[in-house]
Scaffold this motif. Structure first.
Motif, PDB file in Angstrom:
ATOM      1  N   ARG A 114      24.791  26.380 127.021  1.00  8.27           N
ATOM      2  CA  ARG A 114      24.777  27.845 127.138  1.00  8.27           C
ATOM      3  C   ARG A 114      26.144  28.415 126.758  1.00  8.27           C
ATOM      4  O   ARG A 114      26.228  29.423 126.037  1.00  8.27           O
ATOM      5  CB  ARG A 114      24.416  28.299 128.548  1.00  8.27           C
ATOM      6  N   ALA A 115      27.210  27.774 127.220  1.00  9.41           N
ATOM      7  CA  ALA A 115      28.552  28.241 126.860  1.00  9.41           C
ATOM      8  C   ALA A 115      28.771  28.163 125.352  1.00  9.41           C
ATOM      9  O   ALA A 115      29.367  29.064 124.739  1.00  9.41           O
ATOM     10  CB  ALA A 115      29.603  27.409 127.599  1.00  9.41           C
ATOM     11  N   ILE A 116      28.285  27.098 124.742  1.00 10.63           N
ATOM     12  CA  ILE A 116      28.411  26.944 123.287  1.00 10.63           C
ATOM     13  C   ILE A 116      27.666  28.055 122.570  1.00 10.63           C
ATOM     14  O   ILE A 116      28.177  28.664 121.614  1.00 10.63           O
ATOM     15  CB  ILE A 116      27.875  25.561 122.858  1.00 10.63           C
ATOM     16  N   GLN A 117      26.452  28.350 123.015  1.00  9.56           N
ATOM     17  CA  GLN A 117      25.648  29.375 122.350  1.00  9.56           C
ATOM     18  C   GLN A 117      26.272  30.757 122.482  1.00  9.56           C
ATOM     19  O   GLN A 117      26.255  31.546 121.526  1.00  9.56           O
ATOM     20  CB  GLN A 117      24.224  29.363 122.928  1.00  9.56           C
ATOM     21  N   ARG A 118      26.807  31.092 123.645  1.00  7.75           N
ATOM     22  CA  ARG A 118      27.474  32.402 123.807  1.00  7.75           C
ATOM     23  C   ARG A 118      28.583  32.546 122.769  1.00  7.75           C
ATOM     24  O   ARG A 118      28.719  33.579 122.122  1.00  7.75           O
ATOM     25  CB  ARG A 118      28.076  32.539 125.207  1.00  7.75           C
ATOM     26  N   LYS A 119      29.368  31.508 122.616  1.00  8.26           N
ATOM     27  CA  LYS A 119      30.473  31.547 121.661  1.00  8.26           C
ATOM     28  C   LYS A 119      29.963  31.679 120.234  1.00  8.26           C
ATOM     29  O   LYS A 119      30.451  32.508 119.455  1.00  8.26           O
ATOM     30  CB  LYS A 119      31.317  30.278 121.815  1.00  8.26           C
ATOM     31  N   TRP A 120      28.965  30.884 119.878  1.00  6.73           N
ATOM     32  CA  TRP A 120      28.411  30.921 118.530  1.00  6.73           C
ATOM     33  C   TRP A 120      27.916  32.317 118.165  1.00  6.73           C
ATOM     34  O   TRP A 120      28.269  32.865 117.109  1.00  6.73           O
ATOM     35  CB  TRP A 120      27.219  29.969 118.434  1.00  6.73           C
ATOM     36  N   TYR A 121      27.069  32.884 119.025  1.00 10.45           N
ATOM     37  CA  TYR A 121      26.339  34.072 118.634  1.00 10.45           C
ATOM     38  C   TYR A 121      27.230  35.313 118.584  1.00 10.45           C
ATOM     39  O   TYR A 121      27.039  36.177 117.717  1.00 10.45           O
ATOM     40  CB  TYR A 121      25.153  34.294 119.576  1.00 10.45           C
ATOM     41  N   TYR A 122      28.207  35.413 119.454  1.00  9.91           N
ATOM     42  CA  TYR A 122      29.137  36.535 119.342  1.00  9.91           C
ATOM     43  C   TYR A 122      30.028  36.370 118.115  1.00  9.91           C
ATOM     44  O   TYR A 122      30.370  37.353 117.444  1.00  9.91           O
ATOM     45  CB  TYR A 122      29.975  36.669 120.613  1.00  9.91           C
ATOM     46  N   GLN A 123      30.411  35.137 117.820  1.00 10.27           N
ATOM     47  CA  GLN A 123      31.264  34.902 116.643  1.00 10.27           C
ATOM     48  C   GLN A 123      30.524  35.199 115.340  1.00 10.27           C
ATOM     49  O   GLN A 123      31.172  35.479 114.320  1.00 10.27           O
ATOM     50  CB  GLN A 123      31.783  33.472 116.652  1.00 10.27           C
ATOM     51  N   MET A 124      29.193  35.121 115.336  1.00 11.39           N
ATOM     52  CA  MET A 124      28.444  35.481 114.129  1.00 11.39           C
ATOM     53  C   MET A 124      28.740  36.913 113.716  1.00 11.39           C
ATOM     54  O   MET A 124      28.622  37.276 112.539  1.00 11.39           O
ATOM     55  CB  MET A 124      26.934  35.320 114.363  1.00 11.39           C
ATOM     56  N   TYR A 125      29.111  37.752 114.686  1.00 12.90           N
ATOM     57  CA  TYR A 125      29.414  39.156 114.418  1.00 12.90           C
ATOM     58  C   TYR A 125      30.907  39.440 114.516  1.00 12.90           C
ATOM     59  O   TYR A 125      31.332  40.592 114.620  1.00 12.90           O
ATOM     60  CB  TYR A 125      28.637  40.043 115.381  1.00 12.90           C
ATOM     61  N   GLY A 126      31.704  38.379 114.517  1.00 14.88           N
ATOM     62  CA  GLY A 126      33.150  38.550 114.560  1.00 14.88           C
ATOM     63  C   GLY A 126      33.681  39.022 115.884  1.00 14.88           C
ATOM     64  O   GLY A 126      34.758  39.636 115.938  1.00 14.88           O
ATOM     65  N   GLU A 127      32.956  38.781 116.961  1.00 15.00           N
ATOM     66  CA  GLU A 127      33.374  39.236 118.289  1.00 15.00           C
ATOM     67  C   GLU A 127      33.634  38.052 119.217  1.00 15.00           C
ATOM     68  O   GLU A 127      33.127  36.949 119.004  1.00 15.00           O
ATOM     69  CB  GLU A 127      32.310  40.151 118.901  1.00 15.00           C
ATOM     70  N   THR A 128      34.421  38.319 120.250  1.00 17.28           N
ATOM     71  CA  THR A 128      34.684  37.329 121.288  1.00 17.28           C
ATOM     72  C   THR A 128      33.696  37.556 122.426  1.00 17.28           C
ATOM     73  O   THR A 128      33.424  38.705 122.787  1.00 17.28           O
ATOM     74  CB  THR A 128      36.118  37.488 121.820  1.00 17.28           C
ATOM     75  N   PRO A 129      33.131  36.488 122.997  1.00 16.62           N
ATOM     76  CA  PRO A 129      32.208  36.675 124.119  1.00 16.62           C
ATOM     77  C   PRO A 129      32.856  37.493 125.226  1.00 16.62           C
ATOM     78  O   PRO A 129      34.019  37.263 125.580  1.00 16.62           O
ATOM     79  CB  PRO A 129      31.913  35.240 124.579  1.00 16.62           C
ATOM     80  N   PRO A 130      32.160  38.485 125.758  1.00 18.75           N
ATOM     81  CA  PRO A 130      32.742  39.305 126.826  1.00 18.75           C
ATOM     82  C   PRO A 130      32.972  38.480 128.085  1.00 18.75           C
ATOM     83  O   PRO A 130      32.301  37.472 128.313  1.00 18.75           O
ATOM     84  CB  PRO A 130      31.686  40.385 127.055  1.00 18.75           C
ATOM     85  N   PRO A 131      33.934  38.902 128.927  1.00 20.91           N
ATOM     86  CA  PRO A 131      34.191  38.161 130.172  1.00 20.91           C
ATOM     87  C   PRO A 131      32.965  38.157 131.077  1.00 20.91           C
ATOM     88  O   PRO A 131      32.174  39.098 131.068  1.00 20.91           O
ATOM     89  CB  PRO A 131      35.351  38.930 130.815  1.00 20.91           C
ATOM     90  N   CYS A 132      32.822  37.069 131.812  1.00 25.22           N
ATOM     91  CA  CYS A 132      31.719  37.002 132.773  1.00 25.22           C
ATOM     92  C   CYS A 132      31.876  38.114 133.811  1.00 25.22           C
ATOM     93  O   CYS A 132      32.981  38.409 134.250  1.00 25.22           O
ATOM     94  CB  CYS A 132      31.712  35.647 133.466  1.00 25.22           C
ATOM     95  N   GLY A 133      30.784  38.744 134.157  1.00 22.17           N
ATOM     96  CA  GLY A 133      30.815  39.819 135.137  1.00 22.17           C
ATOM     97  C   GLY A 133      30.859  41.188 134.510  1.00 22.17           C
ATOM     98  O   GLY A 133      30.676  42.190 135.200  1.00 22.17           O
ATOM     99  N   SER A 134      31.109  41.255 133.188  1.00 22.48           N
ATOM    100  CA  SER A 134      31.195  42.564 132.526  1.00 22.48           C
ATOM    101  C   SER A 134      29.827  43.099 132.127  1.00 22.48           C
ATOM    102  O   SER A 134      29.705  44.232 131.674  1.00 22.48           O
ATOM    103  CB  SER A 134      32.085  42.460 131.284  1.00 22.48           C
ATOM    104  N   GLY A 135      28.797  42.279 132.284  1.00 19.78           N
ATOM    105  CA  GLY A 135      27.455  42.719 131.931  1.00 19.78           C
ATOM    106  C   GLY A 135      27.115  42.385 130.494  1.00 19.78           C
ATOM    107  O   GLY A 135      28.008  42.182 129.663  1.00 19.78           O
ATOM    108  N   PRO A 136      25.826  42.327 130.157  1.00 14.45           N
ATOM    109  CA  PRO A 136      25.409  42.017 128.796  1.00 14.45           C
ATOM    110  C   PRO A 136      25.947  43.037 127.801  1.00 14.45           C
ATOM    111  O   PRO A 136      25.951  44.239 128.075  1.00 14.45           O
ATOM    112  CB  PRO A 136      23.882  42.066 128.867  1.00 14.45           C
ATOM    113  N   ALA A 137      26.410  42.547 126.670  1.00 13.18           N
ATOM    114  CA  ALA A 137      26.922  43.432 125.622  1.00 13.18           C
ATOM    115  C   ALA A 137      26.390  42.958 124.278  1.00 13.18           C
ATOM    116  O   ALA A 137      26.605  41.812 123.888  1.00 13.18           O
ATOM    117  CB  ALA A 137      28.447  43.415 125.627  1.00 13.18           C
ATOM    118  N   VAL A 138      25.684  43.832 123.588  1.00 14.07           N
ATOM    119  CA  VAL A 138      25.134  43.498 122.278  1.00 14.07           C
ATOM    120  C   VAL A 138      26.155  43.902 121.222  1.00 14.07           C
ATOM    121  O   VAL A 138      26.640  45.045 121.225  1.00 14.07           O
ATOM    122  CB  VAL A 138      23.810  44.246 122.033  1.00 14.07           C
ATOM    123  N   PRO A 139      26.538  42.982 120.316  1.00  6.19           N
ATOM    124  CA  PRO A 139      27.504  43.335 119.263  1.00  6.19           C
ATOM    125  C   PRO A 139      27.036  44.541 118.459  1.00  6.19           C
ATOM    126  O   PRO A 139      25.829  44.749 118.258  1.00  6.19           O
ATOM    127  CB  PRO A 139      27.555  42.066 118.398  1.00  6.19           C
TER     128      PRO A 139
END
Length: 579
Positions: A392-417
């Motif tokens: 799951r940690a790997i996937q969070r990193k992969w999918y945000y990086q597809m859009y050039g973004e860093t995964p948001p901090p835990c606790g900040s809530g879901p964020a769609v690029p």
């Protein structure tokens, strides 16, 4: 007549030991159990496990969700993933779709066997094998191409059964062709199905001499159903990436397979070969000569402790990349693939005997070590939950990086690029976008997981642990059954045998193809067709059993004739009457 004689008579004339009134409740029980097992794991996991190449199946969805393919990957797997995200709007949809098509395909083939071959027992055995085999379930929970390819092979087997029952059904021929096309787009090795189908058409034409015109029409429909979609796909691929083909990965694939045979003196790319020579000579001497092949090091530069000790950070992949940077317009996949292809074709032509010997060894290795019921470990299970956390940690990193973004901090809530739209936006819902605890973090759920593990293994271990025995019995039956059929002229067994031969034809073609072109991970490579090995073995066994049943019927009829003859002469055979 004694009880033993009555039992033998009943066994000889009975067509099935499971009548329909018993068959359908068992069928429903297996189906409900399969659904319940998937529902449990889907609720517990919510997202798939991943493999290093899982990322490459998701990236194409970002830019072309309707026809998602990349230079290296055909679009079939990405189409399934895109459809799952579009329908369910959540990454859990990938697991839901996988479960639905897996169970549906198993049920489809089971029903085909029942309706066409009239074999209730074999139908239920097939349903159990296809729906509960450990390797099948393992790949359903990975984001990989294997589950989709496996399902499409099962669908192909069912459609071929219905076609062979009635060759006049042209619409089934069209469905066969389209299912093969989709399977080729998932994994191009499914081209073996084209050859198997053509051979089946020829066999039907040979037997059904009165339907040659109908068979010609079926062949034409099949050709159009195969050629038109593939041609359209390749034209789209050319428009997008500049080459007419299914992918720009064939060179990678071939060179990873035959890199140890590289012609290092003369031929194409002499400057490149001068750089490769010290690497490959050492590699052949220390590794390939001992049967230790490292395909991922050859084309990707993947290293290990022994490779690092011998070569440091250097590899053929690195040398080829540098060469392409110097000599070609860019360092993209297209030109690297072209160089690898040149080296691979040249190696095979320069060393034909060594290549064919190596291909035969590879095919044998695939057959011996690939057909196993587990893929390293049974997944999902209580033992693999930590792996799922890591994934799951790997996937969070992969999918945000597809859009050039860093995964948001835990606790900040879901964020769609900001750039995410269409099906790919559904990735950023639920378990991947959130750091919230997954259900299996609860102690009560962990206990339920362990309980499900125990039940599942107790039911499937006997099959998994005795697969080789089943394969050996199937091989013996494949030899014995036709001898008995020729003697007894048993039609039911002939239909079964023809079906098993079709499955074996696909298996043999698949094994030869991989021996010639690609065997990097045998246990994974055979996941697509392992069901065929199991079902073919069981079918051959049933052929032998039905022939033996016919033989028993002949023996009973002969005994009755002897009794009647003895009675007509006024000399009853008391001993036989007592028996």
């Amino acid at each position: 007549m004694t009880i033993r004689t009555s039992w033998l008579n009943a066994l000889a004339v009975r067509r099935t030991i499971i009548p329909d009134r018993v068959y359908w409740p068992i069928f429903a029980l297996l189906l409900i159990s399969a659904v319940a097992l998937r529902a449990f794991w889907i609720c517990v996991l919510q997202i798939p496990y991943v493999y290093p190449d899982s990322h490459s199946y998701v990236v194409p969805i970002v830019t072309h969700w309707l026809l998602p393919f990349s230079p290296a990957r055909t679009g079939g797997t990405s189409m399934f993933v895109s459809a799952a995200l579009a329908i369910f709007r959540d990454p859990i949809g990938i697991l839901i779709l996988n479960g639905i098509i897996s169970i549906a395909s198993a049920a489809l083939l089971a029903v085909a066997i029942k309706t066409v071959l009239k074999q209730n027992v074999l139908s239920l055995v097939t349903l159990f094998m296809a729906a509960f085999t450990a390797k099948n379930i393992t790949f359903e929970y990975y984001l990989l191409s294997e589950p989709y390819a496996r399902v499409l092979y099962i669908v192909y087997a069912a459609l071929m059964l219905w076609y062979l029952q009635s060759p006049r059904r042209i619409w089934i021929v069209a469905l066969i062709g389209l299912s093969i096309v989709l399977n080729i787009l998932v994994k191009p090795s499914a081209l073996v199905l084209v050859v198997a189908t053509v051979i089946a058409f020829i066999a039907v034409g040979w037997v059904s001499t009165g339907e040659r015109r109908q068979l010609a029409l079926a062949a034409a429909v099949f050709t159009i159903a195969i050629a038109a979609p593939l041609l359209g796909y390749m034209l789209a691929f050319q428009a997008r990436f500049g080459t007419f083909g299914l992918s720009q990965f064939d060179g990678y694939n071939l060179y990873s397979h035959v890199g140890h045979l590289t012609l290092l003196d003369g031929g194409k790319h002499p400057a490149l070969k001068e750089r490769l020579k010290p690497l490959l000579e050492t590699y052949v001497e220390k590794y390939a000569a001992k049967g230790d092949y490292r395909p991922n090091w050859l084309v990707y530069g993947s290293s290990a402790e022994d490779l690092s000790r011998d070569f440091g950070q250097n590899s053929p992949a690195r040398v080829v990349g540098e060469y392409v940077t110097e000599r070609y317009p860019s360092r993209n996949v297209r030109w690297i693939n072209e160089v690898y292809g040149d080296l691979a074709i040249e190696a095979m032509l320069a060393h034909p005997v060594a290549y064919l010997r190596y291909a035969a060894e590879s095919a044998l290795r695939l057959w011996r070590s690939g057909f196993d019921f587990t893929y390293y470990a049974i997944t999902p299970s209580a033992d693999t939950l930590q792996t799922h956390r890591d994934d799951r940690a790997i996937q969070r990193k992969w999918y945000y990086q597809m859009y050039g973004e860093t995964p948001p901090p835990c606790g900040s809530g879901p964020a769609v690029p900001a750039g995410a739209s269409g099906p790919s936006a559904a990735l950023f819902h639920g378990a991947i976008a959130s750091c919230a605890a997954l259900p299996y973090e609860e102690p009560s759920v962990q206990e339920a997981v362990r309980r499900v593990d125990r039940i599942y293994r107790s039911l499937t271990n006997p099959v998994r642990n005795n697969f080789r025995t089943l394969a050996h019995i199937g091989a013996v039956s494949a030899v014995v059954a036709p001898l008995m059929m020729l003697l007894l002229r048993e039609r039911r067994a002939r239909k079964l045998y023809a079906f098993a031969l079709l499955l074996m034809l696909v298996l043999v073609g698949y094994t030869i193809l991989h021996g010639l072109a690609n065997v990097s991970e045998p246990q994974r490579m055979v996941a697509n067709v392992q069901d065929f090995a199991v079902i073919a073995s069981c079918t051959f066994v049933f052929c032998a059993v039905i022939s033996a049943q016919r033989l028993l019927l002949y023996a009973i009829m002969l005994k009755r004739r002897r009794l009647r003859a003895a009675t007509s002469l006024g000399k009853p055979d008391v001993r036989n009457l007592q028996n």
